[in-house]
Design an enzyme around this catalytic site. Structure first.
Site, PDB file in Angstrom:
ATOM      1  N   GLU A 290       0.833  -1.218   0.000  1.00 23.63           N
ATOM      2  CA  GLU A 290       0.000   0.000   0.000  1.00 23.63           C
ATOM      3  C   GLU A 290       0.859   1.257   0.000  1.00 23.63           C
ATOM      4  O   GLU A 290       0.525   2.253  -0.641  1.00 23.63           O
ATOM      5  CB  GLU A 290      -0.982   0.001   1.180  1.00 23.63           C
ATOM      6  CG  GLU A 290      -1.901  -1.226   1.278  1.00 23.63           C
ATOM      7  CD  GLU A 290      -2.570  -1.638  -0.022  1.00 23.63           C
ATOM      8  OE1 GLU A 290      -2.784  -0.789  -0.888  1.00 23.63           O
ATOM      9  OE2 GLU A 290      -2.872  -2.841  -0.173  1.00 23.63           O
TER      10      GLU A 290
ATOM     11  N   TYR B  96      -1.586  -7.890 -11.315  1.00 22.56           N
ATOM     12  CA  TYR B  96      -0.588  -7.903 -10.246  1.00 22.56           C
ATOM     13  C   TYR B  96       0.654  -8.695 -10.647  1.00 22.56           C
ATOM     14  O   TYR B  96       1.774  -8.189 -10.609  1.00 22.56           O
ATOM     15  CB  TYR B  96      -1.176  -8.559  -8.981  1.00 22.56           C
ATOM     16  CG  TYR B  96      -2.214  -7.731  -8.267  1.00 22.56           C
ATOM     17  CD1 TYR B  96      -3.526  -7.700  -8.722  1.00 22.56           C
ATOM     18  CD2 TYR B  96      -1.896  -6.999  -7.128  1.00 22.56           C
ATOM     19  CE1 TYR B  96      -4.501  -6.962  -8.052  1.00 22.56           C
ATOM     20  CE2 TYR B  96      -2.867  -6.254  -6.461  1.00 22.56           C
ATOM     21  CZ  TYR B  96      -4.165  -6.249  -6.928  1.00 22.56           C
ATOM     22  OH  TYR B  96      -5.112  -5.515  -6.272  1.00 22.56           O
TER      23      TYR B  96
HETATM   24  N1  BES Z   1      -5.828  -1.186  -4.597  1.00 21.74           N
HETATM   25  C1  BES Z   1      -5.853  -2.526  -4.146  1.00 21.74           C
HETATM   26  C2  BES Z   1      -7.213  -2.973  -3.676  1.00 21.74           C
HETATM   27  C3  BES Z   1      -8.277  -2.906  -4.737  1.00 21.74           C
HETATM   28  C4  BES Z   1      -8.053  -3.347  -6.018  1.00 21.74           C
HETATM   29  C5  BES Z   1      -9.524  -2.431  -4.412  1.00 21.74           C
HETATM   30  C6  BES Z   1      -9.054  -3.270  -6.962  1.00 21.74           C
HETATM   31  C7  BES Z   1     -10.519  -2.362  -5.365  1.00 21.74           C
HETATM   32  C8  BES Z   1     -10.287  -2.773  -6.640  1.00 21.74           C
HETATM   33  C9  BES Z   1      -4.843  -2.778  -3.032  1.00 21.74           C
HETATM   34  O1  BES Z   1      -3.678  -2.051  -3.168  1.00 21.74           O
HETATM   35  C10 BES Z   1      -4.454  -4.219  -3.082  1.00 21.74           C
HETATM   36  O2  BES Z   1      -3.925  -4.632  -4.070  1.00 21.74           O
HETATM   37  N2  BES Z   1      -4.724  -4.966  -2.020  1.00 21.74           N
HETATM   38  C11 BES Z   1      -4.390  -6.368  -1.920  1.00 21.74           C
HETATM   39  C12 BES Z   1      -3.154  -6.581  -1.124  1.00 21.74           C
HETATM   40  C13 BES Z   1      -1.897  -6.690  -1.847  1.00 21.74           C
HETATM   41  C14 BES Z   1      -0.763  -7.027  -0.897  1.00 21.74           C
HETATM   42  C15 BES Z   1      -1.897  -7.612  -3.015  1.00 21.74           C
HETATM   43  C16 BES Z   1      -5.500  -7.059  -1.151  1.00 21.74           C
HETATM   44  O3  BES Z   1      -6.392  -6.394  -0.673  1.00 21.74           O
HETATM   45  O4  BES Z   1      -5.446  -8.275  -1.054  1.00 21.74           O
HETATM   46 ZN    ZN Z   2      -2.519  -2.743  -4.807  1.00 25.65          ZN
END
Ligand code: BES
Ligand code: ZN
Length: 633
Positions: A326, A413
């Protein structure tokens, strides 16, 4: 001297001509106004006609009615002849719209508006009539129970069980369900907010935040840097603040704050590592708020204030990679933002790459390699899930007519990460880092499309170094190109050797758990339990390693998945699973478990638990699980 006088005279002539020809000036302004924005199929805004540049939000949070009421006022810029401005609005009641014809003039005039019905995904097109000299538009509105961004929690759903709680989740296109707004990521805006909440609660936003409760429940916020609408966020609850360093700190409910502060004590170290890699942190303050367990994500990178799930409070900092992730978004995502949701990989792929570089700097190469191998496996699973829709395995997506959620897969990702990692191998770290640092500073506070990125990459990295790279294949074609780097981890080799020994009866189970393993090794071990192993094997393992009673949520999640796959139901694991599913709303965790139940002949049980758990989940999780289990209310 003569020359200077000549220049002065000439300048005066140009200046006076300019003044006497206002029409020409407007024409040139119009040309700079058009064609500036990418086409975003997920927003009704027509920014090339009229665009909001600043928001003044004045709202009241009503915990009894579970709604927000108030006013969203925008400073707008428009084409001289623009007759309308379009906002996104979903599940809102628009009561009245007024305008000002000057920024200093306080007289508001009512103007007409039309809520043009859109669809289930995008919501509606709020079209407001603009009198000629409109400078400010005020939208009086309230939210409804159909809002998808807001989750109002009862006191039972909090850690302390004494006060209610509220949080918002804007990404991807949910901000429009709590604020009428031009909800496209490319439309950055600054904002101020005045938020009124019950006296005993504190409000925090993705802005400059209070550190203590106010006496009257009124909080004022400023966000002077322009951010994308999906990053506007609000949380309200009985929370307290503890600083971790001069510029970092944590918010949490009183009973959690101590644990939270010690869990995240390395935050400043991560920030220093991040700055050392890709340049100064641009948002002054970096705080984290730990929300109640129904928060649907691990974390959300709201500027200045990361929202986080309490499931990462493990007691041993083992799940803080999420904070690195984050935090990294403060560069990739918040500073340089995907222009549309088709470019989502530019946010997440870069962030995963950056996250692993931070973890490498703070905790070493071994640690980062383990993360990368886990990611590589996630990618394989992701590819498998998408095998019938290969277009969704491209980095650049086409989500026209679909929800942006469809693009939020491991591809963005982990294929995004693998692309950057492969590029790094090809050009060398030094060049890669210099390139990325410049990329962030050149595009700071701007938004970027995939096409612009490719142009920038060619011009600044590939061409000057005469490097040939299959960028287009990586970005525009399905699957993973064959020049992908191989990701390995020595630490995981040890795990795989242990599994081999276990298979061959060369190691006692007791000795397996006795090893001093990092969390990722444990996860890797559990995930790789041979599929041929029976419930009895898991029983023995559980007797020694006590996975069923682990307090680490990540271990619990992968263990539960394995117990379901191997049909192991001892040690009350079934009860534990039910407890987990009804208490945690993190989408990734719960969807993994529900999917395992469904795929192993336990759909009925999954539905029974889900019925009970569903009222506790945020709409984002509800949407996913409804679809997964074919649930119909
Ligand atoms: N920005 C994302 C969360 C998100 C993505 C919210 C798409 C809504 C739509 C956040 O940065 C994220 O990727 N969170 C991941 C954790 C990360 C370590 C891979 C999660 O929530 O699992
Ligand atoms: Zn993210």
């Amino acid at each position: 001297m003569k020359k200077i006088i000549q220049i002065l005279i000439l300048s005066f002539i140009i200046w006076s001509c300019d003044k006497s020809k206002p029409a020409e000036k407007i024409v040139s302004k119009e040309t700079t106004f058009t064609d500036k924005y990418a086409l975003d199929t997920h927003s009704f805004a027509k920014p090339n006609e009229a665009v909001a540049k600043h928001l003044d939000l004045d709202i009241d949070v009503d915990f009894t009615k579970k709604i927000i009421t108030g006013k969203a006022s925008y400073h707008i810029e428009k084409k001289a002849n623009a007759k309308f401005i379009h906002f996104d609005s979903k599940a809102l009641v628009i009561k009245k719209v007024t305008i000002n014809e000057s920024l200093i003039d306080s007289i508001q005039r009512e103007t007409s508006f039309n809520v043009i019905k859109g669809d289930q995904i995008h919501g509606d097109d709020l079209t407001i009539t603009l009198p000629k000299n409109t400078k400010t538009v005020h939208i009086y509105y309230e939210t409804t129970h159909k809002t998808e961004a807001l989750q109002f929690l009862s006191k039972q759903q909090t850690a302390d069980k004494k006060n209610p709680f509220l949080f918002t989740q804007g990404q991807a296109i949910l901000t429009r369900t709590w604020i009428p707004i031009q909800d496209s990521p490319q439309l950055r805006l600054t904002y101020n907010a005045r938020v009124t909440v019950p006296n005993n609660l504190m409000a925090v936003m993705s802005a400059k935040n209070p550190k203590e409760k106010s006496k009257n429940g009124v909080y004022n916020f400023t966000m002077k840097q322009a951010i994308s609408p999906y990053l506007i966020a609000l949380a309200v609850g009985d929370i307290v603040y503890v600083p971790l360093s001069e510029r970092t700190g944590v918010y949490a409910e009183p009973s959690l704050i101590k644990k939270v502060a010690s869990e995240f004590e390395d935050t400043e170290k991560m920030m220093l590592a991040a700055e050392n890699l890709y340049g100064k942190y641009n948002w002054e303050q970096y705080d984290i708020i730990v929300l109640p367990p129904s928060f649907p994500f691990g974390g959300m990178e709201n500027p200045r204030l990361t929202f986080a799930t309490p499931t990462i409070i493990a007691g041993d900092k083992s799940l803080t990679t999420l904070i690195a992730h984050e935090l990294a978004h403060s560069w990739s995502g918040n500073l340089v933002t995907n222009a549309t949701w088709d470019d989502f990989w530019l946010n997440e792929g870069f962030t995963v790459y950056f996250e692993r570089r931070i973890m490498e700097a703070v905790y070493g190469k071994d640690y980062a390699n383990m993360l990368a191998v886990i990611g590589r496996q996630d990618l394989d699973e992701g590819l498998e899930n998408l095998k019938d829709t290969p277009n969704d395995t491209k980095l650049k997506l086409n989500l026209n007519g679909r929800t942006p959620d469809d693009g939020m897969t491991d591809i963005a990702y982990e294929k995004g990460f693998l692309f950057l990692k492969t590029l790094e191998e090809k050009v060398g770290r030094e060049k890669m880092d210099k390139f990325l640092k410049n990329y962030f500073s050149k595009h700071a506070f701007l938004t970027i499309t995939t096409e612009k990125f490719i142009t920038y990459l060619n011009k600044n990295l590939l061409l000057p170094n005469k490097i040939d790279f299959n960028t287009n294949q990586w970005i525009y074609e399905a699957g993973i190109p064959s020049n992908q780097v191989k990701i390995t981890s020595d630490k995981f080799e040890i795990v795989m050797q242990t599994i081999e020994k276990w298979k061959n009866n060369e190691i006692s189970v007791k000795n397996i758990c006795g090893q001093d393993w990092a969390i990722q090794q444990k996860i890797h071990f559990i995930r790789n339990i041979p599929i041929t192993f029976s419930a009895a094997h898991l029983q023995t393992l559980d007797a020694h390693c006590e996975y069923t009673s682990t307090t680490n949520s990540y271990i619990a999640m992968v263990w539960f998945e394995q117990t379901i796959k191997h049909n192991y139901q001892g040690s009350n694991v079934t009860k534990k699973i039910e407890h987990f599913l009804t208490n945690v709303g993190r989408r990734w965790y719960v969807s993994t478990i529900y999917r395992a139940l469904k795929n192993n002949g336990r759909l009925k049980e999954a539905l029974r638990i889900y019925k009970k758990a569903r009222p506790n989940y945020h709409s984002v999780t509800v949407g996913t699980i409804d679809e997964l289990l074919g649930f119909d209310e």
